[in-house]
Structures are given as C-alpha cells and as structure tokens.
Motif scaffolding. Structure first.
Motif, PDB file in Angstrom:
ATOM      1  N   ILE A   1       0.791  -1.109   0.055  1.00  0.00           N
ATOM      2  CA  ILE A   1      -0.009   0.059   0.002  1.00  0.00           C
ATOM      3  C   ILE A   1       0.971   1.359  -0.026  1.00  0.00           C
ATOM      4  O   ILE A   1       0.576   2.345  -0.562  1.00  0.00           O
ATOM      5  N   ALA A   2       1.991   1.227   0.799  1.00  0.00           N
ATOM      6  CA  ALA A   2       2.892   2.537   0.925  1.00  0.00           C
ATOM      7  C   ALA A   2       3.527   2.824  -0.537  1.00  0.00           C
ATOM      8  O   ALA A   2       3.757   4.152  -0.801  1.00  0.00           O
ATOM      9  N   LEU A   3       3.333   1.668  -1.549  1.00  0.00           N
ATOM     10  CA  LEU A   3       4.142   2.214  -2.796  1.00  0.00           C
ATOM     11  C   LEU A   3       3.168   2.633  -3.863  1.00  0.00           C
ATOM     12  O   LEU A   3       3.561   3.048  -4.835  1.00  0.00           O
ATOM     13  N   HIS A   4       1.840   2.607  -3.481  1.00  0.00           N
ATOM     14  CA  HIS A   4       0.942   2.792  -4.579  1.00  0.00           C
ATOM     15  C   HIS A   4       1.174   4.433  -5.179  1.00  0.00           C
ATOM     16  O   HIS A   4       1.098   4.574  -6.431  1.00  0.00           O
TER      17      HIS A   4
ATOM     18  N   ASN B   1       5.902  -7.376   5.324  1.00  0.00           N
ATOM     19  CA  ASN B   1       6.408  -6.359   6.468  1.00  0.00           C
ATOM     20  C   ASN B   1       5.458  -5.476   7.130  1.00  0.00           C
ATOM     21  O   ASN B   1       5.791  -4.596   7.595  1.00  0.00           O
ATOM     22  N   TRP B   2       4.097  -5.613   6.520  1.00  0.00           N
ATOM     23  CA  TRP B   2       3.475  -4.285   6.982  1.00  0.00           C
ATOM     24  C   TRP B   2       1.936  -4.837   7.320  1.00  0.00           C
ATOM     25  O   TRP B   2       1.160  -4.132   7.580  1.00  0.00           O
ATOM     26  N   ALA B   3       1.453  -5.861   7.211  1.00  0.00           N
ATOM     27  CA  ALA B   3       0.405  -6.514   7.655  1.00  0.00           C
ATOM     28  C   ALA B   3      -0.035  -6.450   9.089  1.00  0.00           C
ATOM     29  O   ALA B   3       0.992  -6.617   9.863  1.00  0.00           O
ATOM     30  N   GLY B   4      -1.217  -5.783   9.504  1.00  0.00           N
ATOM     31  CA  GLY B   4      -1.354  -5.550  10.725  1.00  0.00           C
ATOM     32  C   GLY B   4      -0.545  -4.428  11.480  1.00  0.00           C
ATOM     33  O   GLY B   4      -0.935  -4.067  12.526  1.00  0.00           O
TER      34      GLY B   4
ATOM     35  N   SER C   1       8.616   1.864   8.469  1.00  0.00           N
ATOM     36  CA  SER C   1       9.627   2.849   8.554  1.00  0.00           C
ATOM     37  C   SER C   1       9.202   4.333   8.321  1.00  0.00           C
ATOM     38  O   SER C   1       9.624   5.326   7.916  1.00  0.00           O
ATOM     39  N   GLY C   2       8.205   4.480   9.494  1.00  0.00           N
ATOM     40  CA  GLY C   2       7.698   5.823   9.829  1.00  0.00           C
ATOM     41  C   GLY C   2       6.866   6.319   8.943  1.00  0.00           C
ATOM     42  O   GLY C   2       6.103   7.391   9.117  1.00  0.00           O
TER      43      GLY C   2
ATOM     44  N   LEU D   1      -3.982   8.601  15.838  1.00  0.00           N
ATOM     45  CA  LEU D   1      -3.685   7.309  16.488  1.00  0.00           C
ATOM     46  C   LEU D   1      -2.164   6.789  16.506  1.00  0.00           C
ATOM     47  O   LEU D   1      -1.671   6.355  17.444  1.00  0.00           O
ATOM     48  N   ILE D   2      -1.355   7.032  15.399  1.00  0.00           N
ATOM     49  CA  ILE D   2      -0.108   6.609  15.238  1.00  0.00           C
ATOM     50  C   ILE D   2       0.856   7.418  16.275  1.00  0.00           C
ATOM     51  O   ILE D   2       1.773   6.931  17.190  1.00  0.00           O
TER      52      ILE D   2
END
Length: 405
Positions: free
Chosen positions: A80-83, A171-174, A179-180, A402-403
C-alpha cells in the motif's frame, strides 16, 4: 491488443500475473515489461515472461524509463505504501495505471495521484474488483432510479478468520506504519475494503458520485498482538441523511463472506457473493446472480480495454476510491484501538500448529448489530465501546492522531 507492464508478481501480484497470462493467451494483451525484485524465487514466472518477449527489471524506475510512452496500462499490485510513488511515476512515463486497492494509505497521497492523472491525461483505475461488475451498475442504477424511495441505511458485515500466518505474510500486515510512513493496514482498509467502498459508492447521488461523509463513529478492537485492529464496527453519517454501518472481524468462529443491504422507504436490496435481490414493499421482487471470481477478473480487463478506447467508459477512478481513504483516515484519526481482554478470546491452532484468535460470541453479536442497524457496544461485550462521533467537516488531511498517541 494493448501493451501491459507489471510491478511485482508475488503475493496478490500473482493474481495480476495470472490475469495477464490469461489475457495474453486470449490475444488481448502484450506483456512488454515486468519488475520482479525476487527473480530467483519467481524463476518460472520470469521464464514465461521472457518467452513472450517481456523484459524483466529489478527496479521499476528503470523499466518506466526504458518503456516511456510504450506502456498502455501499468499494473501495480504492490504494498500500500508504494501505490502513490509508483502510480505517479508510471503516469509521468506515459502509462495509464491499474493499482490495487486501497488507492493509497492517506488522502494526501490519493490527491497526488489524482493530480498526476489530470496533469498527464492518463487514467488511474483502482483494483476494487467489485466495481467493474454488471451487478454493481444494476444496484447503483436501481438506487438512483428511486424504486427504493429515499435511502436510509446501507450496511455490510463480514466474518473472515485469519491466523498468525496472515500477519506474517509481509512486512506491513497489521501495522500502522512502516519505516515511519503511514500504512494503516486493517480489515477495513484492506481485506474488506471492497465492501465499504461499495457502500460509499452506492450512497452517492450520481452514477460516478460517492457519499459525502459528514461524520464517523468507530469501534476498533484487537485480540491479535498487532499495531492495528482486527475487529471493527463503523457508523458513517452522510450529508444527505443516510447512515452506513460496517462490521468486520478476523476473529470469528465461522467464515462468512460479506452480506450487505440497502434500505429505503419503498424497499431494499440485499446482496452477497452469490445473489442480488431487489425486494419492494409492494411485494415485487427481482433476483440476479452475482459474478463469479474468474469472470470478475475478466470483466476488469473488459473495462480497461473500453476505457483505453473511450474516456467516458466507467472504471473505479482514483477520485471515486479516494473517498474510502478519506473515511478510513478519519476513522484512524478519531478512534482508539481497544485491546480485547485475554479472558474474552481464546487461541486455537490448526493441524500444523498455526494459531489464531477467536472471540466467542462475536459472530452473533455482529449479526445482531447488523440486523438492528446499530454499532457493537457494551451490551454485546464490556470492552466493545465505540469512540465519540467525529465530524468530517473540512477534513481532508490525515493527522496521524492514533499513530502518535
């Protein structure tokens, strides 16, 4: 026949790879380039791609540079972060884009994709696969026709149990960040995202319009040891008085594919993965089959092919999909995630010892809330307390509340 490229063939990228293989065999697609960072692991796929004249790259930027102006549709089934960065790069290289859902983790990223699409004159189609199906058009047209009267409620629930392997598949599920950077993975933004996107789409007042969300109230809960949540109930109020209810969990006992309904003054529509029914108060009923998986994937390519020839052909654009992102960003900004007490769930293991968490009673609690058009609450479980209603007036930027809590 159109020229296609793909970035990534593993994970859900395997679905896109198999789509391209099928469409190539049918003479509809010429696969010209692919980026595969794990070529040893995917040696068989790479061998096939080379056999049909496809050039293989390890860096998508090199691929887009070499094939600038030569790609009709670039498929982006990556994390998702690469979209956003990959989509913008593909658009600027002259390609149209089919990017997996959700369109982006944040509304600001989605806006950048929309801006790049307008600036380059290329389209962005988003992989909400249900949006490309004939029943989706039939439902939206029925809602807009007035046959159901004034629409009051749109709702969905789904029960998809997931074990520990689901949260360790990448590395991103849940996770909320990688990487911030925001990733905001959850059942609402990922596994069940199709179904909330549909509700937002059906609540729009024109065929390509989507709901203007006025407020959101969320109950977010986790039994799994993850950053994000695995169970949720949402209530979304629209500016024109509709209410959207959405209930999902990965901690159910049973596996139940999403069940949905649209309720109006004069009737309702009920739909699941097999059947769509129009049920009017007058007693009139209609029933139609839903599209199966294989045909669903073919229909996506049918629409992409039509869009390449006709700029008015319907696709799920980034403009449509970004409203799901806006709502879910507000969900994360407005809510806390409550940890389900250890005595309120149990851990079960399959024959291979892979564990998953089950919340006893969650299946029935979600079904009851769905039937009664209300959120999960303390009457269901002491810990199931939703956070206060959050206004979306003027909300256009993810704040990371939330983060950073």
């Amino acid at each position: 026949m159109f020229n296609a490229a793909i970035i990534g063939v593993s994970g859900f990228g395997d679905v896109h790879y198999r789509d391209l293989v099928r469409e190539h065999a049918a003479g509809r697609v010429n696969i010209v380039a692919a980026t595969v960072i794990n070529q040893e692991e995917e040696a068989k796929k790479c061998d096939f791609l080379r056999s049909v004249g496809c050039r293989i790259y390890t860096d998508y930027r090199d691929m887009l540079r070499d094939f600038a102006g030569k790609i009709d549709v670039c498929f982006i089934p990556t994390g998702i972060a690469l979209h956003m960065p990959m989509t913008v790069a593909a658009l600027e290289a002259g390609a149209n884009v089919y990017v997996e859902k959700p369109v982006a983790p944040t509304f600001a990223d989605a806006e950048k994709m929309v801006e790049a699409s307008k600036r380059t004159g290329r389209f962005v189609a988003v992989g909400y696969q249900t949006m490309y199906q004939p029943e989706t058009r039939r439902i939206k047209e029925c809602v807009l026709s007035g046959r159901l009267g004034k629409i009051r409620v749109l709702k969905s629930y789904g029960l998809w149990p997931r074990d520990d392997s689901y949260y360790h598949r990448n590395n991103w599920a849940g996770k909320l960040t990688v990487s911030g950077a925001p990733i905001l993975d959850s059942p609402v933004t990922n596994a069940f995202a199709h179904y909330l996107n549909l509700l937002i789409f059906y609540a729009g007042d024109s065929f390509t319009g989507t709901a203007e969300a006025r407020s959101i109230q969320a109950g977010l809960f986790r039994a799994n040891p993850i950053e994000s949540f695995d169970t949720a109930s949402l209530k979304i109020a629209t500016a024109d008085g509709k209410e959207l209810f959405f209930y999902v969990t990965h901690c159910s006992e049973a596996n139940v594919n999403p069940v949905s309904a649209i309720e109006g003054d004069l009737g309702r529509i009920e739909y699941d993965e097999k059947t769509m029914r129009i049920i009017l108060n007058s007693g009139e009923t209609e029933e139609y089959p839903m599209t199966g998986w294989e045909q669903m994937r073919i229909n996506i390519f049918n629409q992409l092919e039509k869009r390449l020839a006709d700029p008015d052909a319907f696709i799920c654009t980034a403009e449509i999909a970004m409203n799901h992102t806006r709502v879910t960003n507000a969900m994360f900004d407005s809510a806390t995630i409550a940890t389900v007490p250890a005595d309120s769930f149990r851990v079960v293991a399959d024959a291979n010892g892979v564990e998953r968490r089950v919340i006893p009673g969650i299946d029935d609690a979600i079904r009851r809330a769905y039937a009664e058009n209300r959120m999960l609450n303390a009457a269901n479980f002491p810990w199931a307390v939703p956070t206060p209603e959050f206004s979306l007036d003027g909300y256009r930027s993810f704040r990371g509340t939330l983060i950073h809590a």
